[in-house]
Each structure stands twice: as structure tokens, then as C-alpha cells.
Design an enzyme around this catalytic site. Sequence first.
Site, PDB file in Angstrom:
ATOM      1  N   ASP A   1       2.949  20.518 -62.287  1.00 36.82           N
ATOM      2  CA  ASP A   1       3.497  19.585 -61.308  1.00 36.82           C
ATOM      3  C   ASP A   1       2.596  19.554 -60.069  1.00 36.82           C
ATOM      4  OD1 ASP A   1       5.679  18.947 -62.896  1.00 36.82           O
ATOM      5  OD2 ASP A   1       6.942  20.520 -62.032  1.00 36.82           O
TER       6      ASP A   1
ATOM      7  N   ASP B   1       7.214  12.785 -65.080  1.00 37.61           N
ATOM      8  CA  ASP B   1       8.559  12.696 -64.502  1.00 37.61           C
ATOM      9  C   ASP B   1       8.817  11.308 -63.908  1.00 37.61           C
ATOM     10  OD1 ASP B   1       9.027  15.366 -65.148  1.00 37.61           O
ATOM     11  OD2 ASP B   1       8.143  16.063 -63.262  1.00 37.61           O
TER      12      ASP B   1
END
Length: 241
Positions: free
Chosen positions: A124, A146
Site C-alpha cells: 500500500d 483498492d
Amino acid sequence: MVALIIFEVLLFGILLTADLVSKHFAVLALPHEGDSMTVIDKVLSFTYSKNDGAGFGLFSGKQTFLIIITAIAMAALLAFLIYMQVKKETKKKGGMLFIVSTIMIIAGGVGNLVDRIAFGYVRDFIEYTVIETLFKKPFPICNVADVWCTIGVILLIVYIIFFFGKTLKDAKNKENPQTEIASEGEESVNLKNPDALPSSESSVAVEENLSFANTDEVNFKTPEESETIEKSTEEINKVNE
């Protein structure tokens, strides 16, 4: 049909590639976990984070479980997409919206699935600092996969609310064409069965039927019977006088 499949494969490939490439360059620019780079002050930053769980830190450290669940979910969603195309439901209004939203979710899920299998965690790097600026609470760091999943879910909800529900309703009306006719027929007046009418209409129908019955009864009397009745009435009136 072939052109549609080619479009779907290309869209999936572009979305998946964008996710994996963005993660690769993010790690090159931020080699150590916790490294950060401000893109827009108090709005957006790139901060490298290794996420060994799901969204918002759920199921942290349970990679095997997350891999199995993600794989099953993506396979089910792909099977549903194929089913909708075989049934030609995607040709109806809003079908392209369903296709795009579904592929976005699948691409996002597969992108994170690749990370879990290859590294044991998800890379991330997108940090929405604007959330902390406005609400004084940090928002979980995410990635491009995401983003695809979030947008895909929103578009899928729009499709279900505005298109898929209407499609089901139209199909139901086609299977039961008498439903609409029956509902219209309930508004008509049935004098032969006053019990089926509302109370006010029923009473009117009964009175009309009784008046018709009385009229018919008088009409059935013969002229001789009518004359006899008249004479009897005159004699009674004389006696009363």
C-alpha cells in the site's frame, strides 16, 4: 460477442497492469516501510506500508485465509459475469455498466491477490491525508487495486438500483401479463355479484336489482288479475266511506 470478450480482457489487463506497475514504482521511490512523500500538502501523500491483513487492518496475519477467500470471491464474480453474458442480460440497458464495474472489482481483487501470494502482504502507498485534515482522523493507506474495487462496487450498486431491479420487474410482468389486466378489472362494477363491490357500490347495485325485480313482478301479471285487483280496491274504498 467476440468483440465484447476482447474488450473485457483488455480492460482487465489494463487495470491489473496499472495496479502492479504503480506498486512497483512506489516501492522503488519509497524503499523502506514508513517512507513518505507529499504529493499535495494536507490532501495526498505516498507512504509505503506493508499490509498483512484486509481493509482497515482486519484479519491481520491471516494470509492463507485471505488468499482463499479472495480467490473464491473473484471466481464467483467471474462466473456471475459469464452467466449474465450467456443469458444475454448484459445486452440490456445498463449492461455495459455492469461489465465495467464487475471487471474493476475482479482486477482489484486479483491485484491484491498477486501481492499476497508473491510477498505475503499487500503493498500500500496511497495515503489520503485530506481525511485527517478535515476530520482529524487518519484514513487507512491503500493502493490502486483498492481504488478499482471501491469504484467498481459503487458502479455495481448503481447498476443494481437503477437497472437490474427494473429488468427483474419487466421480466416478471412478461411472465404474468394477466396481473395488470386483473388489477384494472377490479375497478369495474359487477352487478351480478354485489358482495365483491365496496360497501357503497354494493348497496346501490342491490337497490337497482330489487327495483328491477319489482318491475318484472308487475309486468308478469295478466290483465284479468289486474282488473280483479282494481275492483277489489274500489269495493274496499266504498266500504271505508
